[in-house]
Design a protein around this motif. Structure first.
Motif, mmCIF file in Angstrom:
data_model
loop_
_atom_site.group_PDB
_atom_site.id
_atom_site.type_symbol
_atom_site.label_atom_id
_atom_site.label_comp_id
_atom_site.label_asym_id
_atom_site.label_seq_id
_atom_site.Cartn_x
_atom_site.Cartn_y
_atom_site.Cartn_z
ATOM 1 N N SER A 1 10.652 -8.141 -32.752
ATOM 2 C CA SER A 1 11.716 -9.142 -32.747
ATOM 3 C C SER A 1 11.905 -9.733 -31.352
ATOM 4 N N LYS A 2 11.916 -8.861 -30.350
ATOM 5 C CA LYS A 2 12.068 -9.324 -28.963
ATOM 6 C C LYS A 2 10.880 -10.208 -28.571
ATOM 7 N N HIS A 3 9.682 -9.822 -28.998
ATOM 8 C CA HIS A 3 8.487 -10.608 -28.680
ATOM 9 C C HIS A 3 8.568 -12.000 -29.317
ATOM 10 N N ARG A 4 8.969 -12.064 -30.589
ATOM 11 C CA ARG A 4 9.089 -13.364 -31.256
ATOM 12 C C ARG A 4 10.108 -14.260 -30.563
ATOM 13 N N LYS A 5 11.229 -13.689 -30.132
ATOM 14 C CA LYS A 5 12.249 -14.473 -29.430
ATOM 15 C C LYS A 5 11.707 -15.011 -28.117
ATOM 16 N N THR A 6 10.954 -14.180 -27.419
ATOM 17 C CA THR A 6 10.374 -14.597 -26.143
ATOM 18 C C THR A 6 9.369 -15.724 -26.346
ATOM 19 N N VAL A 7 8.511 -15.579 -27.358
ATOM 20 C CA VAL A 7 7.510 -16.609 -27.649
ATOM 21 C C VAL A 7 8.191 -17.921 -28.012
ATOM 22 N N ARG A 8 9.248 -17.846 -28.825
ATOM 23 C CA ARG A 8 9.972 -19.067 -29.192
ATOM 24 C C ARG A 8 10.579 -19.728 -27.963
ATOM 25 N N ALA A 9 11.136 -18.929 -27.059
ATOM 26 C CA ALA A 9 11.736 -19.485 -25.849
ATOM 27 C C ALA A 9 10.678 -20.145 -24.966
ATOM 28 N N ALA B 1 0.332 -18.578 -27.162
ATOM 29 C CA ALA B 1 1.444 -18.901 -28.051
ATOM 30 C C ALA B 1 1.133 -18.498 -29.490
ATOM 31 N N ILE B 2 -0.127 -18.474 -29.852
ATOM 32 C CA ILE B 2 -0.517 -18.151 -31.219
ATOM 33 C C ILE B 2 -0.529 -16.641 -31.457
ATOM 34 N N ASP B 3 -0.794 -15.861 -30.418
ATOM 35 C CA ASP B 3 -0.883 -14.409 -30.567
ATOM 36 C C ASP B 3 0.409 -13.845 -31.133
ATOM 37 N N GLU B 4 0.265 -12.941 -32.057
ATOM 38 C CA GLU B 4 1.409 -12.246 -32.647
ATOM 39 C C GLU B 4 1.284 -10.771 -32.372
ATOM 40 N N ILE B 5 2.410 -10.136 -32.220
ATOM 41 C CA ILE B 5 2.392 -8.688 -32.023
ATOM 42 C C ILE B 5 1.994 -8.015 -33.334
ATOM 43 N N ARG B 6 1.209 -6.982 -33.244
ATOM 44 C CA ARG B 6 0.765 -6.249 -34.427
ATOM 45 C C ARG B 6 1.630 -5.003 -34.576
ATOM 46 N N LEU B 7 2.214 -4.848 -35.739
ATOM 47 C CA LEU B 7 3.014 -3.658 -35.994
ATOM 48 C C LEU B 7 2.101 -2.493 -36.320
ATOM 49 N N PRO B 8 2.463 -1.284 -35.899
ATOM 50 C CA PRO B 8 1.567 -0.127 -36.059
ATOM 51 C C PRO B 8 1.599 0.489 -37.457
#
Length: 51
Positions: free
Chosen positions: A16-24, A43-50
């Motif tokens: 969630s924190k990563h998505r907010k940062t990317v959006r900002a 900007a396209i990279d997404e965090i991968r959940l484990p």
């Protein structure tokens, strides 16, 4: 069991924190994105959940 739930909750919080940062960062003007080295590929990279 509670350890697993804690790790899952922490992973969701990080995502969630990563998505907010990317959006900002994506909301910044293009010139500033270039100045800080924020490229379109990052900007396209997404965090991968484990899980």
């Amino acid at each position: 069991m509670f350890e697993s739930l804690t790790r899952i909750r922490a992973a969701f919080a990080r995502a969630s924190k990563h998505r907010k940062t990317v959006r900002a960062l994506n909301a910044l003007p293009t010139e500033i994105q270039k100045d800080i080295g924020w490229t379109e590929s990052k900007a396209i990279d997404e965090i991968r959940l484990p899980f």
